[in-house]
Design a protein around this motif. Structure first.
Motif, PDB file in Angstrom:
ATOM      1  N   SER A   1       0.804  -1.222   0.000  1.00  0.00           N
ATOM      2  CA  SER A   1       0.000   0.000   0.000  1.00  0.00           C
ATOM      3  C   SER A   1       0.834   1.268   0.000  1.00  0.00           C
ATOM      4  O   SER A   1       0.487   2.235   0.653  1.00  0.00           O
ATOM      5  CB  SER A   1      -0.927   0.025   1.231  1.00  0.00           C
ATOM      6  OG  SER A   1      -1.668  -1.147   1.332  1.00  0.00           O
ATOM      7  N   LYS A   2       1.928   1.264  -0.723  1.00  0.00           N
ATOM      8  CA  LYS A   2       2.796   2.429  -0.748  1.00  0.00           C
ATOM      9  C   LYS A   2       2.354   3.365  -1.868  1.00  0.00           C
ATOM     10  O   LYS A   2       2.237   2.970  -3.015  1.00  0.00           O
ATOM     11  CB  LYS A   2       4.224   1.975  -0.984  1.00  0.00           C
ATOM     12  CG  LYS A   2       5.248   3.068  -1.039  1.00  0.00           C
ATOM     13  CD  LYS A   2       6.620   2.432  -1.199  1.00  0.00           C
ATOM     14  CE  LYS A   2       7.671   3.440  -1.564  1.00  0.00           C
ATOM     15  NZ  LYS A   2       8.980   2.787  -1.749  1.00  0.00           N
TER      16      LYS A   2
ATOM     17  N   TRP B   1       3.941   6.893   8.576  1.00  0.00           N
ATOM     18  CA  TRP B   1       4.642   8.123   8.904  1.00  0.00           C
ATOM     19  C   TRP B   1       5.291   8.652   7.636  1.00  0.00           C
ATOM     20  O   TRP B   1       5.949   7.899   6.908  1.00  0.00           O
ATOM     21  CB  TRP B   1       5.714   7.914   9.969  1.00  0.00           C
ATOM     22  CG  TRP B   1       5.191   7.939  11.367  1.00  0.00           C
ATOM     23  CD1 TRP B   1       5.091   6.898  12.233  1.00  0.00           C
ATOM     24  CD2 TRP B   1       4.684   9.080  12.066  1.00  0.00           C
ATOM     25  NE1 TRP B   1       4.538   7.312  13.415  1.00  0.00           N
ATOM     26  CE2 TRP B   1       4.285   8.649  13.352  1.00  0.00           C
ATOM     27  CE3 TRP B   1       4.513  10.432  11.743  1.00  0.00           C
ATOM     28  CZ2 TRP B   1       3.742   9.502  14.301  1.00  0.00           C
ATOM     29  CZ3 TRP B   1       3.973  11.287  12.693  1.00  0.00           C
ATOM     30  CH2 TRP B   1       3.590  10.825  13.954  1.00  0.00           C
ATOM     31  N   TYR B   2       5.100   9.977   7.403  1.00  0.00           N
ATOM     32  CA  TYR B   2       5.722  10.676   6.293  1.00  0.00           C
ATOM     33  C   TYR B   2       6.552  11.827   6.839  1.00  0.00           C
ATOM     34  O   TYR B   2       6.232  12.409   7.871  1.00  0.00           O
ATOM     35  CB  TYR B   2       4.665  11.281   5.360  1.00  0.00           C
ATOM     36  CG  TYR B   2       3.889  10.305   4.526  1.00  0.00           C
ATOM     37  CD1 TYR B   2       2.702   9.755   5.009  1.00  0.00           C
ATOM     38  CD2 TYR B   2       4.309   9.953   3.251  1.00  0.00           C
ATOM     39  CE1 TYR B   2       1.962   8.875   4.233  1.00  0.00           C
ATOM     40  CE2 TYR B   2       3.568   9.071   2.471  1.00  0.00           C
ATOM     41  CZ  TYR B   2       2.398   8.536   2.976  1.00  0.00           C
ATOM     42  OH  TYR B   2       1.665   7.672   2.201  1.00  0.00           O
TER      43      TYR B   2
ATOM     44  N   GLU C   1       1.969  -4.569  12.590  1.00  0.00           N
ATOM     45  CA  GLU C   1       3.137  -5.204  11.979  1.00  0.00           C
ATOM     46  C   GLU C   1       3.784  -4.261  10.970  1.00  0.00           C
ATOM     47  O   GLU C   1       3.089  -3.683  10.120  1.00  0.00           O
ATOM     48  CB  GLU C   1       2.722  -6.497  11.281  1.00  0.00           C
ATOM     49  CG  GLU C   1       3.877  -7.244  10.634  1.00  0.00           C
ATOM     50  CD  GLU C   1       3.403  -8.509   9.944  1.00  0.00           C
ATOM     51  OE1 GLU C   1       2.282  -8.962  10.241  1.00  0.00           O
ATOM     52  OE2 GLU C   1       4.146  -9.016   9.094  1.00  0.00           O
ATOM     53  N   LEU C   2       5.108  -4.106  11.035  1.00  0.00           N
ATOM     54  CA  LEU C   2       5.832  -3.234  10.119  1.00  0.00           C
ATOM     55  C   LEU C   2       5.816  -3.824   8.715  1.00  0.00           C
ATOM     56  O   LEU C   2       6.241  -4.960   8.504  1.00  0.00           O
ATOM     57  CB  LEU C   2       7.278  -3.071  10.601  1.00  0.00           C
ATOM     58  CG  LEU C   2       8.174  -2.159   9.769  1.00  0.00           C
ATOM     59  CD1 LEU C   2       7.699  -0.715   9.854  1.00  0.00           C
ATOM     60  CD2 LEU C   2       9.619  -2.279  10.252  1.00  0.00           C
ATOM     61  N   ILE C   3       5.313  -3.041   7.725  1.00  0.00           N
ATOM     62  CA  ILE C   3       5.254  -3.545   6.354  1.00  0.00           C
ATOM     63  C   ILE C   3       6.062  -2.689   5.381  1.00  0.00           C
ATOM     64  O   ILE C   3       6.406  -3.141   4.299  1.00  0.00           O
ATOM     65  CB  ILE C   3       3.804  -3.676   5.854  1.00  0.00           C
ATOM     66  CG1 ILE C   3       3.042  -2.348   5.967  1.00  0.00           C
ATOM     67  CG2 ILE C   3       3.070  -4.765   6.608  1.00  0.00           C
ATOM     68  CD1 ILE C   3       1.683  -2.366   5.286  1.00  0.00           C
ATOM     69  N   ILE C   4       6.311  -1.439   5.719  1.00  0.00           N
ATOM     70  CA  ILE C   4       7.161  -0.591   4.895  1.00  0.00           C
ATOM     71  C   ILE C   4       8.186   0.050   5.812  1.00  0.00           C
ATOM     72  O   ILE C   4       7.850   0.617   6.844  1.00  0.00           O
ATOM     73  CB  ILE C   4       6.371   0.519   4.175  1.00  0.00           C
ATOM     74  CG1 ILE C   4       5.387  -0.073   3.171  1.00  0.00           C
ATOM     75  CG2 ILE C   4       7.320   1.486   3.471  1.00  0.00           C
ATOM     76  CD1 ILE C   4       4.496   0.962   2.517  1.00  0.00           C
ATOM     77  N   ASN C   5       9.451  -0.059   5.397  1.00  0.00           N
ATOM     78  CA  ASN C   5      10.530   0.564   6.154  1.00  0.00           C
ATOM     79  C   ASN C   5      11.486   1.135   5.128  1.00  0.00           C
ATOM     80  O   ASN C   5      12.315   0.412   4.581  1.00  0.00           O
ATOM     81  CB  ASN C   5      11.208  -0.465   7.049  1.00  0.00           C
ATOM     82  CG  ASN C   5      12.249   0.167   7.956  1.00  0.00           C
ATOM     83  OD1 ASN C   5      12.584   1.343   7.824  1.00  0.00           O
ATOM     84  ND2 ASN C   5      12.767  -0.603   8.890  1.00  0.00           N
ATOM     85  N   GLU C   6      11.311   2.419   4.811  1.00  0.00           N
ATOM     86  CA  GLU C   6      12.145   3.025   3.798  1.00  0.00           C
ATOM     87  C   GLU C   6      13.544   3.286   4.352  1.00  0.00           C
ATOM     88  O   GLU C   6      13.842   2.991   5.505  1.00  0.00           O
ATOM     89  CB  GLU C   6      11.512   4.341   3.329  1.00  0.00           C
ATOM     90  CG  GLU C   6      10.231   4.141   2.563  1.00  0.00           C
ATOM     91  CD  GLU C   6      10.437   3.415   1.249  1.00  0.00           C
ATOM     92  OE1 GLU C   6      11.003   4.014   0.324  1.00  0.00           O
ATOM     93  OE2 GLU C   6      10.031   2.241   1.146  1.00  0.00           O
TER      94      GLU C   6
ATOM     95  N   PRO D   1       9.702   3.487  14.869  1.00  0.00           N
ATOM     96  CA  PRO D   1       8.256   3.522  15.048  1.00  0.00           C
ATOM     97  C   PRO D   1       7.828   2.455  16.046  1.00  0.00           C
ATOM     98  O   PRO D   1       8.492   1.434  16.208  1.00  0.00           O
ATOM     99  CB  PRO D   1       7.740   3.187  13.644  1.00  0.00           C
ATOM    100  CG  PRO D   1       8.811   2.318  13.065  1.00  0.00           C
ATOM    101  CD  PRO D   1      10.110   2.753  13.669  1.00  0.00           C
ATOM    102  N   LYS D   2       6.705   2.742  16.704  1.00  0.00           N
ATOM    103  CA  LYS D   2       6.146   1.748  17.614  1.00  0.00           C
ATOM    104  C   LYS D   2       4.629   1.788  17.511  1.00  0.00           C
ATOM    105  O   LYS D   2       4.033   2.857  17.549  1.00  0.00           O
ATOM    106  CB  LYS D   2       6.574   2.037  19.062  1.00  0.00           C
ATOM    107  CG  LYS D   2       7.998   1.633  19.380  1.00  0.00           C
ATOM    108  CD  LYS D   2       8.312   1.773  20.853  1.00  0.00           C
ATOM    109  CE  LYS D   2       9.675   1.190  21.188  1.00  0.00           C
ATOM    110  NZ  LYS D   2      10.760   1.801  20.400  1.00  0.00           N
TER     111      LYS D   2
END
Lengths: 115, 112
Positions: free
Chosen positions: A101-102, B34-35, B53-58, B66-67
């Motif tokens: 979902s990015k 978070w942006y 659950e963390l799914i995106i970690n740029e 993040p928590k």
């Protein structure tokens, strides 16, 4: 991967004049397309979106956009702008396949309305 | 009824300090983000959580952590703040049915 290009960083327009904000995207897969608006010192809010169906999409505040697959564009238009439309406008794209979902945002176009 | 809220709205702090920003959504969404928005208004995604659950970690420095204690909350902790961390940080939540993200009002962070 997807990318978005907003060709104009700033667009000055006189009040009650028409406006078009340009957006082009790049993607190897089918996409969803969005326009978000950010008023001064606020968060972003959705203006309109294209998910499927009619390529002409109508949004809030009299804005509309047309999805053109052959030109990979999603330009935003309004026939007559108001002072209250002064804001930053962001075009965004998301791949159908993106399970994470990015959304990829463009660099923004600042619309300034002159009385 | 604020859909996505963030605290604090403004944060001014010294280099080297540790700070946290809190985010809460009352929309019942499973996915939150978070942006970071820099001074040129460029908006870049940092993290996304789906149901805790963390799914995106740029590509974000590991000083940022993040928590998500539950799916309605996503907090951002920043260690050893640097001048370049000065920006506006936005939290958002997503409605999968509408394919729409709902943004909070932002937290304006200034590191001196």
């Amino acid at each position: 991967a997807q990318s978005v290009t907003q060709l104009d960083s700033q667009v000055p327009v006189f009040e009650e004049a028409p406006v078009e904000l340009r957006c082009n995207y790049s993607s190897s897969v089918s996409v969803y397309l969005f326009w978000y608006v950010q008023y001064p010192n606020q968060g972003l809010q959705l203006l309109l979106k294209y998910l499927s169906g009619s390529t002409l999409v109508k949004g809030i505040n009299g804005f509309e956009a047309e999805f053109n697959k052959s030109q990979t564009s999603f330009h935003l238009r309004k026939p007559s702008v108001h002072i209250s439309d002064t804001a930053e406008y962001f075009c965004a794209v998301k791949g159908w396949h993106s399970s994470a979902s990015k959304i990829i945002f463009g660099s923004g176009t600042r619309l300034s309305i002159r009385p | 009824d604020t859909a996505v809220s963030q605290t604090p709205k403004y944060l001014v702090t010294q280099m080297g300090n540790d700070k946290s920003i809190k985010c809460e959504q009352n929309l019942g969404h499973d996915t939150m983000y978070w942006y970071k928005q820099d001074s040129k208004k460029f908006l870049k995604i940092m993290f996304s959580y789906n149901n805790k659950e963390l799914i995106i970690n740029e590509t974000v420095p590991n000083r940022f952590s993040p928590k998500s204690p539950d799916k309605a909350h996503l907090n951002l902790h920043i260690n050893s703040l640097e001048l370049g961390d000065s920006a506006v940080y936005f939290c958002a939540s997503r409605s999968p049915a509408q394919e729409t993200q709902y943004f909070g009002p932002g937290t304006r962070l200034l590191v001196l």
